[in-house]
Design a protein around this motif. Structure first.
Motif: not given
Lengths: 119, 166
Positions: B1-3, B6-12, B52-60, B160-166
């Motif tokens: 899990m890169t930083t 982690a930041v993206e998941l935190a935003f989500l 992936d699935t693990r990120s969804m669990w973390i966010v959920g 739509r968001l696939r074309r946007v990079t943070l």
């Protein structure tokens, strides 16, 4: 929207309607007459059996009659005779309450459970 | 899990929290008790399909805890309902996504339906009354509709968001 999606939606609809049917048919038929004196059960009879029963209330004898799946208090000692005048009850929604004799006549279902408590 | 991840998941997770709290202000709850449109599921679906699935669990799971914490309702009844519904819903969503035979609409509908089922099961368990399940047919039927709507919204978001990079 794949084929599996549509199958899933149909399955959920079937479950939704299917779960409605056993839930609505679950009502147990109330079928027992229970008489309480001073909150203690003194008489428990089947609603389908006709008969006349005598129960000792606080002021004297209370006569309870079961006829044609209905219960009635036919004779008792009390100043206003309210419970005799109340007539017959045939379902579990209303009890016959005779306060001077501290007697309650209720119709309950077969499984002796508590009434549901909703918080 | 890169930083970065982690930041993206935190935003989500934050977005999910905001959506859940905002949803509690909508007056739909008075029409059918316990019905939620489930906006926070948009975030879960987006995370599922973009990461992936693990990120969804973390966010959920994080969203459920944090939203209850921020509202002052941690370990209250609504928290346990939300947790039960959320656990079941996330499990089914990750399962269906892994088979690969369901589109986002199917995953969303299944998630919504299982959320309702989980909530009703939790209420039945907490109040020890079997007849809480009388809510279930209506909730299930409504969850099909809300699942489809949320699926459409999440699909648009992913596209739509696939074309946007943070």
């Amino acid at each position: 929207m794949t084929k599996a999606d549509k199958l899933l939606i149909i399955l959920i609809m079937i479950c939704s309607i299917g779960s409605l049917i056993p839930l609505l048919r679950h009502n147990p038929l109330p079928s027992q007459v229970v008489v309480y004196v001073k909150n203690q059960e003194v008489l428990r009879q089947d609603l389908s059996q006709n008969g006349t029963y005598h129960v000792e209330g606080t002021l004297g004898t209370v006569t309870v009659e079961i006829k044609d799946r209905k219960v009635q208090v036919t004779q008792e000692n009390s100043p206003y005779h309210i419970c005799s005048k109340q007539g017959a009850i045939s379902d579990a929604s209303t009890p016959i309450v005779c306060l001077p004799n501290e007697t309650i006549v209720k119709i309950e279902s077969d499984d002796v459970g508590e009434d549901t408590v909703i918080q | 899990m890169t930083t970065r991840k982690a930041v993206e998941l935190a935003f989500l997770m934050a977005a999910g929290i905001v959506l859940q709290i905002m949803e509690s202000f909508l007056p739909v709850v008075f029409i059918v008790p316990g019905f939620k449109i489930g906006f926070a599921n948009i975030i879960a679906l987006y995370t599922l399909y973009n990461y992936d699935t693990r990120s969804m669990w973390i966010v959920g799971i994080g969203r459920i805890f944090m939203a209850s914490l921020l509202q002052g309702l941690l370990f209250s009844v609504s928290f346990w309902l939300s947790l039960a519904g959320g656990l079941l819903s996330l499990s089914i969503m990750s399962l269906l996504h892994r088979t690969g035979k369901f589109s986002i609409y199917g995953v969303s509908v299944a998630g919504a339906a299982c959320h309702s089922i989980g909530q009703v099961a939790a209420v039945t368990f907490i109040y020890q009354q079997f007849f809480m399940q009388l809510y279930l047919p209506v909730l299930l039927a409504l969850s099909i509709v809300s699942g489809l709507c949320i699926g459409i919204l999440a699909g648009q978001l992913i596209r739509r968001l696939r074309r946007v990079t943070l």
